[in-house]
Write a protein that holds these residues in place. Structure first.
Motif, PDB file in Angstrom:
ATOM      1  N   VAL A 116     -43.320 -30.024  58.228  1.00 17.31           N
ATOM      2  CA  VAL A 116     -43.691 -29.957  56.925  1.00 17.31           C
ATOM      3  C   VAL A 116     -43.275 -29.022  56.062  1.00 17.31           C
ATOM      4  CG1 VAL A 116     -46.033 -29.595  55.766  1.00 17.31           C
ATOM      5  CG2 VAL A 116     -45.993 -30.865  57.884  1.00 17.31           C
ATOM      6  N   LEU A 117     -42.763 -29.194  55.032  1.00 16.72           N
ATOM      7  CA  LEU A 117     -42.103 -28.305  54.007  1.00 16.72           C
ATOM      8  C   LEU A 117     -42.731 -28.286  52.743  1.00 16.72           C
ATOM      9  CD1 LEU A 117     -38.368 -29.939  54.695  1.00 16.72           C
ATOM     10  CD2 LEU A 117     -39.199 -27.926  56.031  1.00 16.72           C
ATOM     11  N   ARG A 118     -42.390 -26.973  52.313  1.00 17.98           N
ATOM     12  CA  ARG A 118     -43.113 -26.857  50.927  1.00 17.98           C
ATOM     13  C   ARG A 118     -42.339 -26.982  49.803  1.00 17.98           C
ATOM     14  NH1 ARG A 118     -42.836 -22.185  48.124  1.00 17.98           N
ATOM     15  NH2 ARG A 118     -44.622 -21.505  46.609  1.00 17.98           N
ATOM     16  N   VAL A 136     -43.730 -25.103  57.457  1.00 18.03           N
ATOM     17  CA  VAL A 136     -44.703 -24.417  56.890  1.00 18.03           C
ATOM     18  C   VAL A 136     -46.026 -24.970  57.792  1.00 18.03           C
ATOM     19  CG1 VAL A 136     -43.764 -23.780  54.800  1.00 18.03           C
ATOM     20  CG2 VAL A 136     -45.394 -25.756  55.087  1.00 18.03           C
ATOM     21  N   ASP A 137     -47.082 -24.114  57.960  1.00 22.24           N
ATOM     22  CA  ASP A 137     -48.094 -24.594  58.447  1.00 22.24           C
ATOM     23  C   ASP A 137     -49.091 -25.175  57.402  1.00 22.24           C
ATOM     24  OD1 ASP A 137     -51.003 -24.608  59.556  1.00 22.24           O
ATOM     25  OD2 ASP A 137     -50.817 -23.002  60.584  1.00 22.24           O
ATOM     26  N   PRO A 138     -49.351 -26.430  57.482  1.00 12.65           N
ATOM     27  CA  PRO A 138     -50.182 -27.075  56.197  1.00 12.65           C
ATOM     28  C   PRO A 138     -51.389 -26.396  55.958  1.00 12.65           C
ATOM     29  CG  PRO A 138     -49.904 -28.597  57.983  1.00 12.65           C
ATOM     30  CD  PRO A 138     -49.096 -27.339  58.388  1.00 12.65           C
ATOM     31  N   LEU A 178     -46.385 -30.784  49.544  1.00  8.44           N
ATOM     32  CA  LEU A 178     -45.880 -30.704  50.762  1.00  8.44           C
ATOM     33  C   LEU A 178     -45.068 -32.090  51.274  1.00  8.44           C
ATOM     34  CD1 LEU A 178     -49.085 -29.223  52.688  1.00  8.44           C
ATOM     35  CD2 LEU A 178     -47.090 -28.278  52.054  1.00  8.44           C
ATOM     36  N   TYR A 179     -44.054 -31.685  51.786  1.00  8.07           N
ATOM     37  CA  TYR A 179     -43.249 -32.836  52.241  1.00  8.07           C
ATOM     38  C   TYR A 179     -43.632 -32.939  53.771  1.00  8.07           C
ATOM     39  CZ  TYR A 179     -39.722 -33.430  48.405  1.00  8.07           C
ATOM     40  OH  TYR A 179     -39.033 -33.779  47.362  1.00  8.07           O
ATOM     41  N   THR A 180     -43.695 -34.060  54.374  1.00  8.48           N
ATOM     42  CA  THR A 180     -43.936 -34.057  56.035  1.00  8.48           C
ATOM     43  C   THR A 180     -42.903 -35.106  56.338  1.00  8.48           C
ATOM     44  OG1 THR A 180     -46.255 -33.975  55.712  1.00  8.48           O
ATOM     45  CG2 THR A 180     -45.486 -34.952  57.534  1.00  8.48           C
ATOM     46  N   ASN A 181     -41.565 -34.433  56.675  1.00  4.55           N
ATOM     47  CA  ASN A 181     -40.552 -35.193  57.160  1.00  4.55           C
ATOM     48  C   ASN A 181     -40.249 -35.477  58.451  1.00  4.55           C
ATOM     49  OD1 ASN A 181     -40.113 -35.400  54.396  1.00  4.55           O
ATOM     50  ND2 ASN A 181     -38.412 -33.909  54.109  1.00  4.55           N
ATOM     51  N   THR A 182     -39.643 -36.404  59.037  1.00  9.00           N
ATOM     52  CA  THR A 182     -38.869 -36.394  60.117  1.00  9.00           C
ATOM     53  C   THR A 182     -37.353 -35.573  59.921  1.00  9.00           C
ATOM     54  OG1 THR A 182     -37.610 -38.341  59.610  1.00  9.00           O
ATOM     55  CG2 THR A 182     -39.855 -38.637  60.742  1.00  9.00           C
ATOM     56  N   ARG A 183     -37.005 -35.317  61.294  1.00  7.42           N
ATOM     57  CA  ARG A 183     -35.687 -34.682  61.199  1.00  7.42           C
ATOM     58  C   ARG A 183     -34.487 -35.455  60.342  1.00  7.42           C
ATOM     59  NH1 ARG A 183     -36.409 -35.784  66.644  1.00  7.42           N
ATOM     60  NH2 ARG A 183     -34.752 -37.403  67.543  1.00  7.42           N
ATOM     61  N   THR A 184     -34.527 -36.759  60.441  1.00  6.74           N
ATOM     62  CA  THR A 184     -33.600 -37.629  59.760  1.00  6.74           C
ATOM     63  C   THR A 184     -34.098 -38.018  58.417  1.00  6.74           C
ATOM     64  OG1 THR A 184     -34.648 -39.668  60.713  1.00  6.74           O
ATOM     65  CG2 THR A 184     -32.797 -38.676  62.214  1.00  6.74           C
ATOM     66  N   GLU A 185     -35.375 -37.807  58.000  1.00  2.00           N
ATOM     67  CA  GLU A 185     -35.601 -38.061  56.707  1.00  2.00           C
ATOM     68  C   GLU A 185     -36.065 -39.452  56.717  1.00  2.00           C
ATOM     69  OE1 GLU A 185     -34.165 -36.455  53.326  1.00  2.00           O
ATOM     70  OE2 GLU A 185     -34.210 -34.376  54.034  1.00  2.00           O
TER      71      GLU A 185
END
Length: 389
Positions: free
Chosen positions: A226-228, A291-293, A329-336
């Motif tokens: 999860v990214l901000r 980040v911690d959502p 919040l972006y919830t991404n896999t490592r490859t997107e």
């Protein structure tokens, strides 16, 4: 028509993809019960910001192109059924150095899939659209792209799901998955235990915590992060508003990073909207720290706005000062790439997550793919790259 004879399917998550999944399943006759910890449309996940880009040339991979074309058709049909404009075809302007790999891939996808577009030089881009495009850079307009209106889109999915018999439970947080046994089960915060024939986990930023105990936790959190991110709106001078309203959606593949934005069309917040998807500035490396959502900092700081202000000063100096902001919040896999697959420990459970950054436009086709996996065990719409491994 209501789904009263099909299997009982519990959907965890009522954001974009959870709603799309409930919509697709209910239309197929499943008995759908959806659980959403917040309300309908909220600012805690990845669908805040009121508008989302729909584009047809895909630098993330040309195998996405067929999916977005199908999604475009589904959005248009849904809009016609509910008598609401969901998709605004204002066009998409892309620009950047000709040797930028992502920009080059987008142009290659346009040519490969014969998507309607117009290549224009920097001087034309400046004259038509007002962006300060350096003279050596190419630009491209894709007239059939544009943006989706988040609230009407999600409300249309919700309403059709309910019309086909889906039950949507808001303020209902799922605490735990219980797999194995005769039927998989959900344990809610209030102590309720819900058994179902099938379960779909599409909980966005909460997917990692929910799935972690049932998977290899280290692998799950390596794969799903999860990214901000911060979205912003400027306040253009009043005499420039007509021009700002006539703009296409835009995407800039610039040396500073990848930026995108929307015309000033009073969609939820008045102003010229922009965001930084990725930055090449080492000072902004925190953008890529998970980040911690549950504890994310939703205050917008000056450092968050620095790349946006720098972009405006260099490429859009007439846009005005930043007047409104929101965190996302972006919830991404490592490859997107998306994560759409059966749970490796229980095939009665389907995982659908990792859509942030570029997923919203695909919602109807994701819903169809997840419904296929849930009811039939496979889907031609779920690309191999979406698997768990």
């Amino acid at each position: 028509m209501t789904g009263t004879k099909g299997p009982k399917v519990a959907v965890v998550g009522g954001g974009t993809m959870g709603l799309a999944t409930a919509w697709a399943l209910a239309r197929r006759g499943a008995q759908v019960e959806l659980f959403e910890r917040h309300g309908h449309i909220h600012t805690h996940g990845g669908h805040s910001g009121h508008t989302r880009v729909i584009r047809h040339a895909y630098h993330e991979g040309s195998d996405y192109v067929g999916l977005v074309s199908r999604a475009d058709e589904e959005w248009a049909r849904l809009g016609a059924r509910v008598s609401e404009q969901l998709l605004v075809r204002c066009g998409l302007l892309e620009f950047g150095p000709g040797d930028d790999p992502a920009f080059a891939a987008a142009l290659a996808a346009l040519r490969e899939h014969e998507i309607r577009h117009e290549l224009i030089d920097a001087a034309t881009a400046r004259a038509r659209y007002g962006f300060e495009v350096p003279s050596s850079w190419p630009a491209c307009l894709s007239p059939d792209s544009g943006y989706l209106r988040v609230s009407p889109c999600l409300t249309a999915l919700r309403d059709e799901a309910q019309a086909h018999g889906a039950t949507l439970r808001y303020q209902a947080r799922v605490r735990e998955l219980a797999l194995g046994g005769d039927r998989p089960r959900l344990l809610l915060d209030d102590g309720t235990c819900v058994a179902a024939d099938r379960i779909v986990v599409s909980a966005g930023a909460g997917s990692g915590d929910l799935l972690g105990p049932t998977l290899d936790r280290a692998h799950t959190f390596e794969r799903l992060q999860v990214l901000r991110r911060v979205l912003a709106w400027t306040r253009p001078a009043e005499h420039l508003r007509p021009h700002m309203r006539s703009l296409p959606v835009w995407a800039a593949f610039v040396p500073e990073g990848f930026f995108y934005g929307f015309p000033d069309n009073d969609e939820g917040i008045s102003g010229f909207k922009l965001a930084c998807h990725s930055s090449n500035d080492p000072a902004l490396a925190y953008m890529y720290e998970p980040v911690d959502p549950e504890r994310v900092d939703r205050t917008v700081h000056d450092l968050d706005l620095q790349p946006l202000r720098a972009f405006l000063a260099r490429y859009r100096p007439d846009a005005g000062e930043i007047a409104a902001t929101v965190t996302c919040l972006y919830t991404n896999t490592r490859t997107e790439d998306f994560w759409i697959d059966h749970h490796p420990s229980d095939s009665r459970v389907v995982i659908a997550t990792g859509f942030s950054g570029h997923g919203f436009k695909f919602a109807p086709v994701v819903g169809l793919a997840v419904a296929d996996l849930t009811l039939e065990g496979h889907s031609d719409l779920a690309l191999e790259r979406f698997g768990y491994s």
